[in-house]
Design a protein around this motif. Structure first.
Motif, PDB file in Angstrom:
ATOM      1  N   LYS A 148       0.906  -1.163   0.075  1.00  0.00           N
ATOM      2  CA  LYS A 148      -0.018   0.067   0.028  1.00  0.00           C
ATOM      3  C   LYS A 148       0.950   1.190   0.066  1.00  0.00           C
ATOM      4  N   ILE A 149       1.880   1.204   0.813  1.00  0.00           N
ATOM      5  CA  ILE A 149       2.850   2.450   0.685  1.00  0.00           C
ATOM      6  C   ILE A 149       3.335   2.560  -0.558  1.00  0.00           C
ATOM      7  N   GLY A 150       3.749   1.502  -1.304  1.00  0.00           N
ATOM      8  CA  GLY A 150       4.460   1.439  -2.729  1.00  0.00           C
ATOM      9  C   GLY A 150       3.261   2.350  -3.450  1.00  0.00           C
ATOM     10  N   VAL A 151       2.019   1.749  -3.542  1.00  0.00           N
ATOM     11  CA  VAL A 151       1.116   2.189  -4.230  1.00  0.00           C
ATOM     12  C   VAL A 151       1.007   3.824  -4.226  1.00  0.00           C
ATOM     13  N   TYR A 152       1.283   4.199  -2.867  1.00  0.00           N
ATOM     14  CA  TYR A 152       1.013   5.650  -2.731  1.00  0.00           C
ATOM     15  C   TYR A 152       1.997   6.502  -3.198  1.00  0.00           C
ATOM     16  N   ALA A 153       3.331   5.813  -3.038  1.00  0.00           N
ATOM     17  CA  ALA A 153       4.405   6.498  -3.331  1.00  0.00           C
ATOM     18  C   ALA A 153       4.676   6.639  -4.798  1.00  0.00           C
ATOM     19  N   ASP A 154       4.099   5.663  -5.425  1.00  0.00           N
ATOM     20  CA  ASP A 154       4.004   5.437  -7.069  1.00  0.00           C
ATOM     21  C   ASP A 154       3.008   6.877  -7.491  1.00  0.00           C
ATOM     22  N   ALA A 155       2.116   6.853  -6.895  1.00  0.00           N
ATOM     23  CA  ALA A 155       0.937   7.686  -7.407  1.00  0.00           C
ATOM     24  C   ALA A 155       1.306   9.332  -6.898  1.00  0.00           C
ATOM     25  N   ARG A 156       2.207   9.547  -5.952  1.00  0.00           N
ATOM     26  CA  ARG A 156       2.769  10.751  -5.668  1.00  0.00           C
ATOM     27  C   ARG A 156       3.944  11.349  -6.659  1.00  0.00           C
ATOM     28  N   ARG A 157       4.710  10.088  -6.643  1.00  0.00           N
ATOM     29  CA  ARG A 157       5.910  10.518  -7.858  1.00  0.00           C
ATOM     30  C   ARG A 157       5.128  10.619  -9.241  1.00  0.00           C
ATOM     31  N   ALA A 158       4.048   9.893  -9.469  1.00  0.00           N
ATOM     32  CA  ALA A 158       3.597  10.377 -10.696  1.00  0.00           C
ATOM     33  C   ALA A 158       2.753  11.566 -10.792  1.00  0.00           C
ATOM     34  N   SER A 159       2.358  12.215  -9.865  1.00  0.00           N
ATOM     35  CA  SER A 159       1.441  13.370  -9.707  1.00  0.00           C
ATOM     36  C   SER A 159       2.693  14.295  -9.766  1.00  0.00           C
ATOM     37  N   GLU A 160       3.891  14.311  -9.280  1.00  0.00           N
ATOM     38  CA  GLU A 160       4.817  15.303  -9.208  1.00  0.00           C
ATOM     39  C   GLU A 160       5.579  15.491 -10.560  1.00  0.00           C
ATOM     40  N   ARG A 161       5.352  14.237 -11.468  1.00  0.00           N
ATOM     41  CA  ARG A 161       5.914  14.783 -12.549  1.00  0.00           C
ATOM     42  C   ARG A 161       5.212  15.573 -13.716  1.00  0.00           C
ATOM     43  N   PHE A 162       4.027  15.896 -13.345  1.00  0.00           N
ATOM     44  CA  PHE A 162       3.113  16.842 -14.217  1.00  0.00           C
ATOM     45  C   PHE A 162       3.049  18.268 -13.634  1.00  0.00           C
TER      46      PHE A 162
END
Length: 162
Positions: A148-162
């Motif tokens: 779950k932490i990985g899912v949220y970390a991936d989502a955060r990283r993806a949103s930071e790219r935009f």
């Protein structure tokens, strides 16, 4: 007579039912080091050293979890290094979730002497299996948390790219 009936424990060793030995890298690290050359402690000193309350120490003695604790001529308890070693073991057993009744049974077996080695081994072996099951359950839970932490970390990283 004390419950452990072992030699004094050195740093890096834990007295376990009459056997003093290293426990796979575990250290019996006291909260506060024992004063050198002393083997008599008041209940408040033991409470400070172990992190157990004086009330708990008295209760342990009353239910038979502690051996007979010597007293001064005025009736004050005087604990020894062996008592501290025993309390270290009891604290570890409690941390593993061993029921107090099983710890009391173990203490009774230790006091009964060498003829109880088989019963002690069986009691500890059974408890070890319970601990291993709990560790497996906790590891499974930790795996889910990591996912779950990985899912949220991936989502955060993806949103930071935009």
């Amino acid at each position: 007579m004390t419950v452990t009936q072992s030699e004094p424990v050195t740093a890096g060793a834990v007295a376990i039912g009459g056997h003093s030995g290293s426990v796979r890298g575990c250290r019996a690290t006291p909260v506060h080091p024992r004063p050198a050359g002393r083997d008599q402690y008041t209940i408040s000193e033991v409470a400070e050293h172990t992190g157990l309350s004086a009330h708990t120490l008295r209760w342990y003695e009353r239910i038979g979890l502690m051996p007979h604790v010597d007293r001064t001529h005025t009736g004050q308890r005087r604990f020894t290094n062996r008592d501290l070693d025993w309390l270290s073991l009891v604290t570890k057993l409690r941390l593993t979730g061993m029921p107090v009744a099983d710890m009391v049974r173990y203490a009774e077996l230790v006091r009964a002497g060498e003829g109880t080695f088989t019963a002690r081994e069986e009691l500890l072996t059974t408890h070890r299996e319970d601990v291993r099951q709990r560790i497996a359950e906790l590891q499974s839970t930790l795996d889910i948390l990591d996912y779950k932490i990985g899912v949220y970390a991936d989502a955060r990283r993806a949103s930071e790219r935009f």
